[in-house]
Design a protein around this motif. Structure first.
Motif, mmCIF file in Angstrom:
data_model
loop_
_atom_site.group_PDB
_atom_site.id
_atom_site.type_symbol
_atom_site.label_atom_id
_atom_site.label_comp_id
_atom_site.label_asym_id
_atom_site.label_seq_id
_atom_site.Cartn_x
_atom_site.Cartn_y
_atom_site.Cartn_z
ATOM 1 N N ASN A 51 0.833 -1.196 0.000
ATOM 2 C CA ASN A 51 0.000 0.000 0.000
ATOM 3 C C ASN A 51 0.872 1.252 0.000
ATOM 4 N N LEU A 52 0.456 2.237 -0.776
ATOM 5 C CA LEU A 52 1.075 3.563 -0.758
ATOM 6 C C LEU A 52 0.068 4.531 -0.159
ATOM 7 N N GLU A 53 0.443 5.157 0.948
ATOM 8 C CA GLU A 53 -0.417 6.149 1.590
ATOM 9 C C GLU A 53 0.312 7.487 1.582
ATOM 10 N N ASP A 54 -0.309 8.494 0.991
ATOM 11 C CA ASP A 54 0.306 9.825 1.013
ATOM 12 C C ASP A 54 -0.757 10.881 1.257
ATOM 13 N N GLY A 55 -0.405 12.147 1.086
ATOM 14 C CA GLY A 55 -1.305 13.242 1.417
ATOM 15 C C GLY A 55 -2.548 13.321 0.568
ATOM 16 N N THR A 56 -2.553 12.637 -0.585
ATOM 17 C CA THR A 56 -3.732 12.697 -1.438
ATOM 18 C C THR A 56 -4.935 12.023 -0.786
ATOM 19 N N CYS A 57 -4.677 11.135 0.193
ATOM 20 C CA CYS A 57 -5.795 10.463 0.864
ATOM 21 C C CYS A 57 -6.155 11.130 2.179
ATOM 22 N N CYS A 58 -5.217 11.873 2.773
ATOM 23 C CA CYS A 58 -5.402 12.311 4.160
ATOM 24 C C CYS A 58 -5.100 13.791 4.392
ATOM 25 N N GLU A 59 -5.043 14.575 3.351
ATOM 26 C CA GLU A 59 -4.845 16.025 3.448
ATOM 27 C C GLU A 59 -3.580 16.399 4.219
ATOM 28 N N ARG A 60 -2.506 15.650 3.978
ATOM 29 C CA ARG A 60 -1.237 15.963 4.635
ATOM 30 C C ARG A 60 -0.295 16.733 3.728
ATOM 31 N N GLY A 61 -0.602 16.784 2.438
ATOM 32 C CA GLY A 61 0.196 17.594 1.532
ATOM 33 C C GLY A 61 1.228 16.845 0.717
ATOM 34 N N GLY A 62 1.734 15.713 1.215
ATOM 35 C CA GLY A 62 2.744 14.979 0.480
ATOM 36 C C GLY A 62 2.154 14.225 -0.704
ATOM 37 N N GLN A 63 2.948 14.108 -1.768
ATOM 38 C CA GLN A 63 2.487 13.377 -2.943
ATOM 39 C C GLN A 63 3.614 12.497 -3.476
ATOM 40 N N TYR A 64 3.274 11.219 -3.711
ATOM 41 C CA TYR A 64 4.231 10.238 -4.220
ATOM 42 C C TYR A 64 3.511 9.312 -5.189
ATOM 43 N N THR A 65 4.250 8.766 -6.111
ATOM 44 C CA THR A 65 3.734 7.694 -6.952
ATOM 45 C C THR A 65 4.703 6.521 -6.847
ATOM 46 N N GLY A 76 15.962 -10.885 -7.945
ATOM 47 C CA GLY A 76 14.898 -11.276 -8.844
ATOM 48 C C GLY A 76 14.852 -10.400 -10.085
ATOM 49 N N GLU A 77 13.659 -10.291 -10.660
ATOM 50 C CA GLU A 77 13.494 -9.564 -11.917
ATOM 51 C C GLU A 77 12.958 -8.151 -11.733
ATOM 52 N N GLN A 78 12.371 -7.865 -10.561
ATOM 53 C CA GLN A 78 11.703 -6.580 -10.369
ATOM 54 C C GLN A 78 12.007 -5.992 -9.000
ATOM 55 N N CYS A 79 11.828 -4.686 -8.902
ATOM 56 C CA CYS A 79 11.887 -4.004 -7.614
ATOM 57 C C CYS A 79 10.850 -2.883 -7.635
ATOM 58 N N LEU A 80 10.700 -2.200 -6.525
ATOM 59 C CA LEU A 80 9.769 -1.081 -6.421
ATOM 60 C C LEU A 80 10.519 0.230 -6.557
ATOM 61 N N LYS A 81 9.993 1.134 -7.371
ATOM 62 C CA LYS A 81 10.525 2.501 -7.439
ATOM 63 C C LYS A 81 9.473 3.452 -6.885
ATOM 64 N N VAL A 82 9.879 4.297 -5.950
ATOM 65 C CA VAL A 82 8.994 5.299 -5.362
ATOM 66 C C VAL A 82 9.427 6.666 -5.879
ATOM 67 N N VAL A 83 8.499 7.378 -6.480
ATOM 68 C CA VAL A 83 8.783 8.681 -7.090
ATOM 69 C C VAL A 83 8.221 9.781 -6.202
ATOM 70 N N GLY A 84 9.087 10.661 -5.741
ATOM 71 C CA GLY A 84 8.649 11.760 -4.892
ATOM 72 C C GLY A 84 8.231 12.970 -5.698
ATOM 73 N N LEU A 85 7.052 13.485 -5.404
ATOM 74 C CA LEU A 85 6.545 14.694 -6.069
ATOM 75 C C LEU A 85 6.560 15.881 -5.108
#
Length: 222
Positions: A51-65, A76-85
């Motif tokens: 799960n990704l929880e950021d300000g878009t759900c809780c009015e905290r201001g932070g935004q990430y994808t 393995g073949e894959q990893c997770l990339k987190v992009v900070g906005l």
């Protein structure tokens, strides 16, 4: 009155027993030391179970994808990339977590993962009740300093209460908007005993028991 064939009864008993066994990994205390207690820990199944929880759900201001990266994995073949906005400067305003996790009072538990960042940045451990009163457990404020290289980090703690599938485990990330990568994120009862090299291969099945061969971790051993 018709009798149910004995073979049918036997099959049903076996299937019910198997279903009960298959679903007990997270049942309180029904795991073995070293058994992985998170699903999809190496992101080979995409974003499943995370799960990704950021300000878009809780009015905290932070935004990430976030996205799956199949070019830069540590394992393995894959990893997770987190992009900070947009960062807020407060770590818990955004989180990467897996929910419905358990711990048993008195047990020693480890969170261990590999990560790297586009530029040096921090992330924080987040272990928290996933419902009101949102109790924060061990590790809150424990900071890891990510670098541009893949590094393995760990945090070991002793649980002081029973939690039965009602907490999340993950990272708080809103202190920075620098992009970062995450792989091999594991949580289990036990502690690291042997260092793991980049060449070693972990089980693909997230429910397989770890071989508890972790030793002094290069970075973040506490």
């Amino acid at each position: 009155m018709n009798r149910i064939p004995i073979i049918f009864v036997v099959i049903m008993v076996v299937l019910i027993g198997f279903s009960a066994f298959a679903g007990t990994t997270q049942d309180l205390g029904k795991w073995e030391k070293g058994e992985l207690l998170l699903e999809n820990y190496s992101f080979e199944d995409g974003l499943a179970a995370w799960n990704l929880e950021d300000g878009t759900c809780c009015e905290r201001g932070g935004q990430y994808t976030w996205e799956i990266d199949d070019d830069n994995s540590q394992h393995g073949e894959q990893c997770l990339k987190v992009v900070g906005l947009i960062a807020t400067g407060t770590a818990w305003h955004a989180k990467i977590t897996q929910q419905s996790v358990s711990m048993k009072s008195g047990g020693m538990y480890t969170i261990i993962f590999w990560s790297r960042a586009e530029e040096p940045r921090d992330v924080n451990i987040n272990i928290q009740l996933q419902m009101d009163p949102w109790t924060t457990f061990h590790g809150q404020g424990k900071t890891f300093n990510l670098t541009t290289d893949w590094v393995e980090y760990s945090f070991t703690f002793t649980a002081n209460t029973d939690v039965d599938k009602q907490m999340w485990v993950g990272l708080a990330i809103a202190q920075s908007d620098v992009d970062f990568w995450l792989d091999n994120f594991r949580y289990f009862e036990g502690e690291p005993e042997d260092d793991m090299t980049l060449e070693e291969v972990l089980p693909v099945d997230a429910k397989e028991k770890l071989a508890t061969q972790w030793a002094s971790v290069k970075s973040g051993r506490f």
